[in-house]
Scaffold this motif. Structure first.
Motif, PDB file in Angstrom:
ATOM      1  N   SER A  77      -1.015   1.918 -13.384  1.00  0.00           N
ATOM      2  CA  SER A  77      -1.377   0.756 -12.506  1.00  0.00           C
ATOM      3  C   SER A  77      -2.282  -0.259 -13.034  1.00  0.00           C
ATOM      4  N   LYS A  78      -2.994   0.516 -13.967  1.00  0.00           N
ATOM      5  CA  LYS A  78      -4.336  -0.357 -14.758  1.00  0.00           C
ATOM      6  C   LYS A  78      -3.306  -1.219 -15.465  1.00  0.00           C
ATOM      7  N   GLN A  79      -2.905  -0.144 -16.620  1.00  0.00           N
ATOM      8  CA  GLN A  79      -2.019  -2.041 -17.768  1.00  0.00           C
ATOM      9  C   GLN A  79      -0.717  -2.781 -16.753  1.00  0.00           C
ATOM     10  N   VAL A  80      -0.196  -2.169 -15.663  1.00  0.00           N
ATOM     11  CA  VAL A  80       0.568  -2.795 -15.272  1.00  0.00           C
ATOM     12  C   VAL A  80      -0.073  -4.237 -14.087  1.00  0.00           C
ATOM     13  N   ASN A 106       3.485  -1.984  -5.378  1.00  0.00           N
ATOM     14  CA  ASN A 106       3.281  -1.380  -4.443  1.00  0.00           C
ATOM     15  C   ASN A 106       4.655  -0.302  -4.355  1.00  0.00           C
ATOM     16  N   GLN A 107       5.769  -0.683  -4.718  1.00  0.00           N
ATOM     17  CA  GLN A 107       6.829   0.623  -3.861  1.00  0.00           C
ATOM     18  C   GLN A 107       6.125   2.323  -4.618  1.00  0.00           C
ATOM     19  N   GLU A 108       5.264   1.928  -5.966  1.00  0.00           N
ATOM     20  CA  GLU A 108       5.019   2.847  -6.967  1.00  0.00           C
ATOM     21  C   GLU A 108       4.366   3.324  -5.717  1.00  0.00           C
ATOM     22  N   LYS A 109       3.324   3.095  -5.502  1.00  0.00           N
ATOM     23  CA  LYS A 109       2.018   3.047  -4.933  1.00  0.00           C
ATOM     24  C   LYS A 109       2.810   4.531  -3.229  1.00  0.00           C
ATOM     25  N   GLN A 110       3.968   3.188  -2.749  1.00  0.00           N
ATOM     26  CA  GLN A 110       4.347   3.975  -1.453  1.00  0.00           C
ATOM     27  C   GLN A 110       5.139   5.802  -1.805  1.00  0.00           C
ATOM     28  N   LYS A 111       5.559   5.289  -2.864  1.00  0.00           N
ATOM     29  CA  LYS A 111       6.614   6.751  -3.804  1.00  0.00           C
ATOM     30  C   LYS A 111       5.454   7.682  -3.902  1.00  0.00           C
TER      31      LYS A 111
END
Length: 203
Positions: A77-80, A106-111
């Motif tokens: 996440s930090k790199q993105v 956002n979708q990765e967080k939700q997933k």
């Protein structure tokens, strides 16, 4: 004639600059796809670890794995987020790509949140299938004991259990659907990024 030569030189300089920008953009997008590969690998490890935990019940090994995966996801996440801010920078001027990366984030967080919810629900089990602990029971001899769990099943208790099961099933199905929706959206965005990479490579 001099003006024309000046214009040609300016245009050439701009082309070189744009070429440099597009190659930097290309590098970032390729790096982003590598990060998504890391995330996919982390999910595979998490699924495997959870399946092992459900069989063996090894709580500490599972906790250790969860900690490692949390660190890995945070690093990704930090790199993105760094890439996203670079795309917003005037040097890149690619707000469209920044928004695409933000949406994937956002979708990765939700997933991740819903995957954890699914695992917690599966860990707890359906209310009607949960194992009974006999810690508080009175043992008279090794063969038999007075079980505090034995109670008459009334219609009300049966209805209550069925409702609890239905609630559990709904929560689990909702979380599974949420993960599927997130995966679909992420895959759509990744396709867009792959098209962008192909377009930049074709330049």
């Amino acid at each position: 004639m001099e003006d024309f030569e000046k214009k040609v030189k300016i245009t050439e300089a701009m082309d070189i600059e744009n070429g440099a920008d597009s190659s930097k953009t290309l590098q970032l997008l390729r790096r982003f796809l590598q990060i998504q590969q890391r995330r996919a690998q982390a999910y595979a490890n998490m699924r495997r670890g959870f399946a092992d935990y459900m069989v063996s019940g090894g709580e500490s090994a599972y906790q250790q794995l969860c900690n490692e995966i949390t660190v890995e996801f945070n690093e990704c996440s930090k790199q993105v987020l760094e890439m996203e801010s670079l795309f917003l920078d005037p040097d890149y001027g690619r707000d469209d790509l920044a928004h695409l990366l933000r949406s994937v984030q956002n979708q990765e967080k939700q997933k991740l949140h819903l995957t954890a919810t699914i695992q917690l629900l599966k860990k707890a089990g359906r209310p009607s299938e949960r194992l009974v602990s006999h810690e508080k029971c009175k043992f008279k001899n090794p063969e038999g004991h007075e079980c505090v769990h034995v109670h008459e099943i009334t219609e009300a208790a049966g209805t209550e259990e069925a409702e609890a099961d239905a609630e559990y099933d709904n929560a689990l199905n909702e979380a599974i659907r949420g993960v599927q929706d997130a995966v679909t959206t992420i895959n759509d965005h990744l396709e867009e990024i792959k098209y962008e990479i192909a377009a930049l490579e074709a330049e």
